[in-house]
Write a protein that holds these residues in place. Structure first.
Motif, PDB file in Angstrom:
ATOM      1  N   UNK A 105       0.799  -1.220   0.000  1.00 35.93           N
ATOM      2  CA  UNK A 105       0.000   0.000   0.000  1.00 35.93           C
ATOM      3  C   UNK A 105       0.838   1.279   0.000  1.00 35.93           C
ATOM      4  N   UNK A 106       2.157   1.156   0.201  1.00 40.07           N
ATOM      5  CA  UNK A 106       3.007   2.338   0.196  1.00 40.07           C
ATOM      6  C   UNK A 106       2.952   3.147   1.469  1.00 40.07           C
ATOM      7  N   UNK A 107       2.356   2.572   2.524  1.00 42.69           N
ATOM      8  CA  UNK A 107       2.296   3.298   3.800  1.00 42.69           C
ATOM      9  C   UNK A 107       3.014   2.486   4.873  1.00 42.69           C
ATOM     10  N   UNK A 108       3.214   3.116   6.032  1.00 42.54           N
ATOM     11  CA  UNK A 108       3.800   2.399   7.159  1.00 42.54           C
ATOM     12  C   UNK A 108       3.070   2.822   8.435  1.00 42.54           C
ATOM     13  N   UNK A 109       2.655   1.851   9.233  1.00 43.73           N
ATOM     14  CA  UNK A 109       1.936   2.108  10.480  1.00 43.73           C
ATOM     15  C   UNK A 109       0.661   2.919  10.268  1.00 43.73           C
ATOM     16  N   UNK A 110      -0.057   2.634   9.182  1.00 49.65           N
ATOM     17  CA  UNK A 110      -1.338   3.311   8.979  1.00 49.65           C
ATOM     18  C   UNK A 110      -2.274   2.959  10.136  1.00 49.65           C
ATOM     19  N   UNK A 111      -3.095   3.945  10.564  1.00 50.63           N
ATOM     20  CA  UNK A 111      -4.063   3.743  11.655  1.00 50.63           C
ATOM     21  C   UNK A 111      -3.413   3.422  12.999  1.00 50.63           C
ATOM     22  N   UNK A 112      -2.144   3.802  13.188  1.00 54.44           N
ATOM     23  CA  UNK A 112      -1.479   3.514  14.465  1.00 54.44           C
ATOM     24  C   UNK A 112      -2.190   4.213  15.619  1.00 54.44           C
ATOM     25  N   UNK A 113      -2.842   5.353  15.353  1.00 51.32           N
ATOM     26  CA  UNK A 113      -3.486   6.074  16.452  1.00 51.32           C
ATOM     27  C   UNK A 113      -4.670   5.291  17.020  1.00 51.32           C
ATOM     28  N   UNK A 114      -5.286   4.429  16.198  1.00 54.51           N
ATOM     29  CA  UNK A 114      -6.388   3.608  16.706  1.00 54.51           C
ATOM     30  C   UNK A 114      -5.888   2.602  17.724  1.00 54.51           C
ATOM     31  N   UNK A 115      -4.670   2.126  17.505  1.00 53.98           N
ATOM     32  CA  UNK A 115      -4.109   1.103  18.381  1.00 53.98           C
ATOM     33  C   UNK A 115      -3.467   1.717  19.612  1.00 53.98           C
ATOM     34  N   UNK A 116      -2.659   2.766  19.421  1.00 49.63           N
ATOM     35  CA  UNK A 116      -1.820   3.279  20.501  1.00 49.63           C
ATOM     36  C   UNK A 116      -2.318   4.599  21.065  1.00 49.63           C
ATOM     37  N   UNK A 117      -3.338   5.171  20.448  1.00 48.50           N
ATOM     38  CA  UNK A 117      -3.831   6.456  20.922  1.00 48.50           C
ATOM     39  C   UNK A 117      -3.301   7.604  20.083  1.00 48.50           C
ATOM     40  N   UNK A 118      -3.988   8.735  20.199  1.00 49.58           N
ATOM     41  CA  UNK A 118      -3.702   9.897  19.357  1.00 49.58           C
ATOM     42  C   UNK A 118      -2.232  10.338  19.352  1.00 49.58           C
ATOM     43  N   UNK A 119      -1.502  10.308  20.489  1.00 44.15           N
ATOM     44  CA  UNK A 119      -0.106  10.781  20.469  1.00 44.15           C
ATOM     45  C   UNK A 119       0.780  10.022  19.482  1.00 44.15           C
ATOM     46  N   UNK A 120       0.359   8.826  19.078  1.00 46.52           N
ATOM     47  CA  UNK A 120       1.210   8.046  18.203  1.00 46.52           C
ATOM     48  C   UNK A 120       0.868   8.231  16.726  1.00 46.52           C
ATOM     49  N   UNK A 121       0.016   9.228  16.452  1.00 46.38           N
ATOM     50  CA  UNK A 121      -0.385   9.456  15.072  1.00 46.38           C
ATOM     51  C   UNK A 121       0.824   9.802  14.188  1.00 46.38           C
ATOM     52  N   UNK A 122       1.915  10.300  14.839  1.00 47.65           N
ATOM     53  CA  UNK A 122       3.091  10.688  14.044  1.00 47.65           C
ATOM     54  C   UNK A 122       3.732   9.485  13.356  1.00 47.65           C
ATOM     55  N   UNK A 123       3.462   8.280  13.877  1.00 47.94           N
ATOM     56  CA  UNK A 123       4.062   7.088  13.270  1.00 47.94           C
ATOM     57  C   UNK A 123       3.508   6.804  11.878  1.00 47.94           C
ATOM     58  N   UNK A 124       2.312   7.323  11.617  1.00 43.67           N
ATOM     59  CA  UNK A 124       1.665   7.013  10.346  1.00 43.67           C
ATOM     60  C   UNK A 124       2.351   7.773   9.227  1.00 43.67           C
ATOM     61  N   UNK A 125       2.991   7.038   8.350  1.00 44.83           N
ATOM     62  CA  UNK A 125       3.690   7.704   7.259  1.00 44.83           C
ATOM     63  C   UNK A 125       3.244   7.142   5.923  1.00 44.83           C
ATOM     64  N   UNK A 126       3.236   8.016   4.941  1.00 42.31           N
ATOM     65  CA  UNK A 126       2.971   7.583   3.573  1.00 42.31           C
ATOM     66  C   UNK A 126       4.315   7.614   2.863  1.00 42.31           C
ATOM     67  N   UNK A 127       4.890   6.453   2.641  1.00 40.93           N
ATOM     68  CA  UNK A 127       6.258   6.406   2.119  1.00 40.93           C
ATOM     69  C   UNK A 127       6.300   6.700   0.629  1.00 40.93           C
ATOM     70  N   UNK A 128       5.348   6.179  -0.101  1.00 40.33           N
ATOM     71  CA  UNK A 128       5.386   6.339  -1.554  1.00 40.33           C
ATOM     72  C   UNK A 128       4.136   7.090  -1.981  1.00 40.33           C
ATOM     73  N   UNK A 129       4.254   8.406  -2.292  1.00 40.66           N
ATOM     74  CA  UNK A 129       3.064   9.153  -2.683  1.00 40.66           C
ATOM     75  C   UNK A 129       2.513   8.638  -4.023  1.00 40.66           C
TER      76      UNK A 129
END
Lengths: 227, 206
Positions: free
Chosen positions: A154-178
């Motif tokens: 899908x070209x992303x990494x850690x999509x929807x991480x905030x659902x699992x770890x909470x809002x502070x971890x939203x920074x983990x969600x990256x789109x690697x390949x636009x």
């Protein structure tokens, strides 16, 4: 090497549940579509593994040989059910992400495997550490497989991480390949087998290099003697 | 050793299994009592959220309590009714359509004039990356139904474009949007047929 560092090394790398023992394939294939799902499943399994090893080690002397397997299974199934209802009640958003997978922990033969192979023969503290380390090794493996599949699929990494770890971890969600169109095969079950195969091969290569280097070192140490 | 002696007795294993079952069952029963209220509350909140998504606006009543059960297109459906000033302003119910990899469950909201207020897919097993564009998180496709009614769109146009209708299909996945469209159309037909009962105006409408 002390027993504790040996247990740690065994669980994380040398005897890794997925990459070395190739156990627990059912949850491994089912949840590693994304790195986030792999991480969540790994953490839930880690909690169950550590607790089941703890309890089983504590009762190892009173359980008779003949009925040990049913006793272990009942304990593991109880722990999984307790994890299931408590996550459902007190971390409901997490449950919506992981709900389907928690029951799958029962089907993870690694849990029973550690109970039988380690906790039934060792004292409480090493057993709990073994469960914890095997669990962290499992989490590491699932997250890695999930990350590989997610990046290629899908070209992303850690999509929807905030659902699992909470809002502070939203920074983990990256789109690697636009503008990535996605590579469906990796998101589907065959992608799980492909990723796992290549990762196991990679681990073997690393292990061989380490062994070779250790052998060379031993040779170099041994050589000066005859001279 | 006394323990070894005990363990060699025939009844020991049975007693051990019994005690294990007793302790674990007690633990589960306690856990169930401790969590069932919280779980029910969380599920009610979930339901409320999914209802609110397909029914924008404010209503006077608690939708979860104002329900009516009717035989619908796919078995019995529970219809949630939203009221304003005592009158039913809109209804929400679940509809199901055949997908590519299993049934697709959607929540469908319809206002009292028969126009769709919203559709949300709540459960599906469609192919990730192809069929999952029916999820509102992945694509805006599902918004296409909003505002449509049998009054402003003839019944035979409630289909994907490939079948002569007005709704887009996705590249590589026709069966999935067709399933959702069929589910929504089934719900609309159901609403048209049962309108009086759904709006709680049976007998009054004369």
């Amino acid at each position: 090497m002390s027993i504790y560092s040996h247990i740690t090394r065994d669980g994380l790398w040398d005897n890794n549940v997925v990459f070395a023992q190739v156990l627990g394939m059912c949850p491994t294939m089912a949840v590693t579509g994304t790195a986030t799902n792999g991480l969540g499943m790994g953490l839930a399994t880690t909690a169950v593994l550590a607790l089941s090893n703890l309890f089983i080690s504590a009762i190892r002397n009173i359980v008779s040989e003949e009925v040990r397997i049913p006793v272990y299974i009942v304990i593991i199934a109880t722990l999984v059910t307790l994890a299931d209802v408590s996550i459902n009640a007190w971390a409901h958003d997490l449950y919506k992400v992981l709900g389907l997978y928690i029951a799958l922990i029962v089907a993870n033969c690694a849990v029973l495997g550690r109970a039988e192979a380690f906790a039934a023969k060792n004292p409480v503290l090493p057993s709990m550490l073994d469960g914890l380390m095997m669990g962290i090794g499992f989490t590491f493996a699932l997250t890695t497989i999930g990350a590989v599949r997610e990046i290629i699929g899908a070209g992303t990494l850690f999509a929807d991480a905030h659902l699992l770890l909470g809002q502070p971890f939203a920074f983990m969600e990256t789109k690697l390949i636009p503008n990535y169109r996605g590579f469906l095969l990796m998101a589907l079950p065959p992608g799980g087998f492909l990723a796992l195969g290549f990762l196991i091969a990679g681990k073997r290569i690393i292990d061989r290099n380490i062994a070779k280097r250790a052998a060379e070192k031993a040779m170099a140490g041994a050589e000066p003697q005859p001279a | 050793m006394r323990l070894a002696q005990l363990q060699s007795m025939l009844g020991y294993s049975g007693a051990l299994l019994g005690v294990t079952a007793l302790i674990t069952t007690a633990a589960l029963a306690l856990a169930d009592r401790a969590t069932s209220a919280d779980i029910a509350g969380a599920q009610a909140r979930d339901m409320q959220q999914s209802l609110a998504q397909v029914l924008p606006g404010q209503f006077d009543n608690d939708l979860l309590k104002d329900t009516v059960k009717l035989p619908g297109p796919d078995g019995e459906v529970t219809v949630y009714r939203a009221r304003r000033g005592g009158k039913v302003a809109a209804v929400v119910f679940q509809v199901t359509g055949p997908g590519y990899a299993g049934p697709i469950d959607c929540m469908l909201g319809i206002d009292r004039d028969g126009a769709v207020t919203g559709v949300r897919v709540i459960r599906h097993k469609e192919t990730p990356g192809l069929g999952d564009k029916i999820e509102v998180a992945k694509s805006a496709w599902v918004h296409a139904f909003e505002g449509k009614s049998f009054a402003n769109l003839p019944e035979d146009k409630w289909a994907v474009k490939k079948d002569g209708g007005v709704f887009d299909q996705f590249a590589g996945a026709t069966i999935t949007p067709r399933g959702v469209t069929r589910a929504v159309k089934g719900g609309m037909t159901f609403f048209a047929r049962e309108k009086a009962r759904l709006l709680d105006e049976e007998g009054k409408a004369k």
